[in-house]
Motif scaffolding. Structure first.
Motif, short mmCIF file in Angstrom:
data_model
loop_
_atom_site.label_atom_id
_atom_site.label_comp_id
_atom_site.label_asym_id
_atom_site.label_seq_id
_atom_site.Cartn_x
_atom_site.Cartn_y
_atom_site.Cartn_z
N SER A 165 0.85 -1.29 -0.15
CA SER A 165 0.16 0.02 -0.02
C SER A 165 0.90 1.14 -0.05
CB SER A 165 -0.97 0.08 1.29
OG SER A 165 -1.61 1.30 1.18
N THR A 166 0.65 2.13 -1.06
CA THR A 166 1.49 3.27 -1.20
C THR A 166 1.50 4.34 0.23
OG1 THR A 166 -0.03 4.24 -2.42
CG2 THR A 166 1.57 3.23 -3.65
N LYS A 167 0.16 4.32 0.84
CA LYS A 167 -0.22 5.07 1.77
C LYS A 167 0.87 4.77 3.08
CE LYS A 167 -4.24 2.84 3.61
NZ LYS A 167 -5.58 2.87 4.22
N ASP A 168 1.27 3.34 2.85
CA ASP A 168 2.08 3.00 4.32
C ASP A 168 3.70 3.26 3.98
OD1 ASP A 168 -0.24 1.80 5.30
OD2 ASP A 168 -0.04 0.03 4.40
N PHE A 169 4.11 3.69 2.93
CA PHE A 169 5.25 4.07 2.64
C PHE A 169 6.00 4.76 3.55
CE2 PHE A 169 5.39 3.77 -2.27
CZ PHE A 169 5.05 2.36 -2.07
N LEU A 170 5.54 5.79 4.38
CA LEU A 170 6.08 6.66 5.49
C LEU A 170 5.71 5.95 6.87
CD1 LEU A 170 5.16 10.21 4.16
CD2 LEU A 170 7.14 8.90 3.20
N ASP A 171 5.33 4.94 6.85
CA ASP A 171 5.09 4.35 8.13
C ASP A 171 6.33 3.68 8.63
OD1 ASP A 171 2.57 5.60 8.35
OD2 ASP A 171 1.43 3.64 7.72
N VAL B 51 12.32 3.54 -1.36
CA VAL B 51 11.39 4.72 -1.65
C VAL B 51 11.97 6.06 -1.42
CG1 VAL B 51 9.03 5.22 -1.23
CG2 VAL B 51 9.68 2.89 -1.05
N PHE B 52 12.13 6.65 -2.45
CA PHE B 52 12.94 8.09 -2.34
C PHE B 52 11.92 9.16 -2.53
CE2 PHE B 52 16.44 5.61 -3.84
CZ PHE B 52 17.42 5.78 -2.73
N HIS B 53 11.94 10.19 -1.76
CA HIS B 53 11.32 11.27 -1.78
C HIS B 53 11.70 12.07 -2.84
CE1 HIS B 53 8.89 11.39 2.11
NE2 HIS B 53 10.37 11.09 2.66
N ASN B 54 10.53 12.56 -4.02
CA ASN B 54 10.95 13.19 -5.24
C ASN B 54 11.00 14.76 -4.96
OD1 ASN B 54 11.29 14.07 -7.68
ND2 ASN B 54 9.10 13.67 -8.20
N THR C 130 8.61 19.75 4.81
CA THR C 130 8.53 18.42 5.74
C THR C 130 9.42 17.41 5.40
OG1 THR C 130 5.96 18.85 6.06
CG2 THR C 130 6.73 16.60 6.16
N VAL C 131 9.66 17.13 4.28
CA VAL C 131 10.64 15.95 3.73
C VAL C 131 12.00 16.43 4.37
CG1 VAL C 131 11.64 14.80 1.81
CG2 VAL C 131 9.17 15.30 1.81
N LEU C 132 12.45 17.77 4.00
CA LEU C 132 13.73 18.21 4.06
C LEU C 132 14.13 18.04 5.56
CD1 LEU C 132 14.34 20.89 1.38
CD2 LEU C 132 15.17 18.38 1.34
N ASN C 133 13.03 18.55 6.46
CA ASN C 133 13.16 18.65 7.69
C ASN C 133 13.15 17.14 8.59
OD1 ASN C 133 13.98 21.12 7.77
ND2 ASN C 133 11.70 21.78 7.84
N ALA C 134 12.67 16.17 7.81
CA ALA C 134 12.22 14.69 8.53
C ALA C 134 13.73 14.25 8.97
CB ALA C 134 11.73 13.80 7.39
N PRO C 135 13.71 13.39 10.02
CA PRO C 135 14.77 12.72 10.57
C PRO C 135 15.45 11.70 9.27
CG PRO C 135 12.99 11.79 11.61
CD PRO C 135 12.43 13.11 10.97
N LYS C 136 16.84 11.69 9.31
CA LYS C 136 17.39 10.81 8.30
C LYS C 136 16.93 9.22 8.60
CE LYS C 136 21.40 13.65 7.12
NZ LYS C 136 22.71 13.47 6.98
N ASN C 137 16.66 8.61 7.38
CA ASN C 137 16.33 7.04 7.41
C ASN C 137 17.57 6.23 7.50
OD1 ASN C 137 14.59 5.20 7.43
ND2 ASN C 137 13.19 6.30 5.76
#
Length: 441
Positions: free
Chosen positions: A114-120, A391-394, A434-441
């Protein structure tokens, strides 16, 4: 006489005593030797008895073939890593409704994410088993209710229906019969036209087969390449394209009558301009743009929105130098704003409008990248090459969209249009922050 007899008897007794003594001495020596031999033997047996378990233990402790460690990779723009597969992932596909990602692997499964779970934190997936075989290619149907696979051993297409259960999950049911075998070489790709009118399979032996949905062959195309490297159906469902040994991409139109019956396959146009063989290509979502990557160390952006029936050729918009390797993949975002190119285990992301290199990801996978794809909402880029799906943020897409909307805002004369653009710019900027300030994965 008596004296002589006594002497003789004494001598005889002495001799007997000597003989008895000698015999006893010999017996003692033999007994001692036997004891020594027995000791040696017992010692040897004990030594062997000790050695045997040690040897057995050594054999038991012989290191087993350890399970391959998952390759580790981190980057600020990495949204997630999907790791449920036990074998190398060979193909990825997003459903046209944007809700699902399908992946197939040599672990004999197809998994639906599910693509909605990508950030979970947790990434659950549904598993479809490929009985007695494994799939090397997977593609969703246009209605996102089925998918097709290419079977590695069976060398044919198998269709799976996705049956939704009451709890919202799916079960998967394979069609009663697989398609007949038609290809002689390894199959590079398969696809279903968005119109739902045909299925395509393309082989390294330069053959492309056009099928109806029941497995009947409608047409066979010979690409006239020495070898093919990639083939695909355009998102609009009208065209089939192929590339390979020659420095061009050949495009055909699959034509149907107004009543929906198959008519013919005709040559539409070619993309000519590379100086060496083409590794891969991709379409924008509206099929009006194409990108190609070649052995000549460049990628090219093309305007394919042409009237080919009037002999109009596609326009070359941009040529950009890039790092390539045998088997490089290229992906164009659905809105045509971003280009991603793989080289070995690395990925480079470019602004499609300016041609500028904006991001590089090194060592993304432990093996050569086999698939590269943007989701239909332009939010993510996904890649695979080993057991993991990255999965990378675009973010390049966000930046490009903001630039385009700011340019449109300057030209807008209608208040409603300006307000809508300002709102969209604000939303895109917030998403980017939001993406740039998110903690590193």
């Amino acid at each position: 006489m008596e004296f002589g007899a006594i002497i003789a008897l004494t001598v005889l007794i002495g001799a007997l005593v000597i003989l008895v003594a000698v015999a006893i001495g010999r017996q003692k020596r033999e007994s001692s030797e036997q004891d020594e031999q027995k000791k040696d033997s017992d010692s040897s047996v004990e030594e062997n008895a000790v050695k045997a378990p040690a040897k057995k233990q050594k054999q038991q402790q012989r290191p087993r073939k350890e399970r391959q460690q998952q390759h580790t990779f981190s980057h600020q723009l990495l949204a997630s890593s999907l790791k449920s597969h036990n074998g190398n992932v060979t193909c990825l596909d997003f459903s046209s409704n944007g809700k699902y990602l399908a992946s197939c692997s040599d672990d004999r499964t197809v998994r639906i994410w599910s693509t909605k779970d990508f950030l979970d934190r947790d990434h659950k997936c549904l598993r479809a088993n490929v009985e007695f075989d494994h799939a090397t290619r997977v593609r969703f149907s246009p209605d996102s209710r089925a998918f097709i696979t290419w079977l590695a051993s069976g060398e044919t297409i198998r269709i799976y229906k996705m049956i939704k259960k009451d709890d919202g999950t799916f079960t998967f049911k394979a069609a009663p019969e697989d398609f007949p075998q038609k290809h002689k070489g390894m199959v590079l790709n398969i696809g279903i036209a968005e119109t739902g009118k045909f299925i395509m399979s393309a082989s390294i032996d330069t053959t492309i087969v056009i099928w109806d949905l029941k497995g009947e062959v409608l047409a066979t195309i010979n690409t006239n390449q020495m070898t093919s490297s990639h083939a695909a159906i355009s998102p609009c469902g009208r065209f089939v394209a192929a590339c390979g040994f020659t420095p061009d991409v050949k495009v055909w139109e699959v034509c149907f009558t107004k009543s929906g019956e198959f008519k013919e396959v005709v040559r539409a146009f070619d993309l000519k301009g590379h100086s060496a063989g083409v590794y891969s290509f991709d379409f924008s979502n509206d099929s009006r743009r194409m990108v190609t990557v070649s052995k000549d160390g460049t990628w090219k952006l093309w305007d394919t929105d042409v009237e080919y029936k009037k002999k109009q050729d596609p326009y070359l918009l941009r040529t950009v130098p890039c790092q390539v390797s045998e088997g490089s993949r290229i992906a164009l975002s659905q809105d045509g704003r971003v280009v991603a190119v793989s080289s070995g285990c690395d990925i480079a992301m470019y602004n499609a409008v300016t041609g500028e290199l904006e991001e590089e990801f090194h060592g993304v996978h432990s093996e050569e990248i086999t698939d590269l794809k943007f989701d239909i909402n332009n939010r993510f880029l996904v890649s695979t090459g080993d057991r993991a799906i990255r999965v990378f943020h675009n973010v390049i897409g966000y930046r490009a969209a903001i630039q385009d909307m700011q340019t449109m805002l300057k030209k807008a004369s209608n208040d409603g249009v300006r307000q809508r653009l300002q709102q969209q710019i604000s939303e895109a900027q917030n998403a980017l922050e939001t993406v740039l300030n998110a903690p590193k994965n």
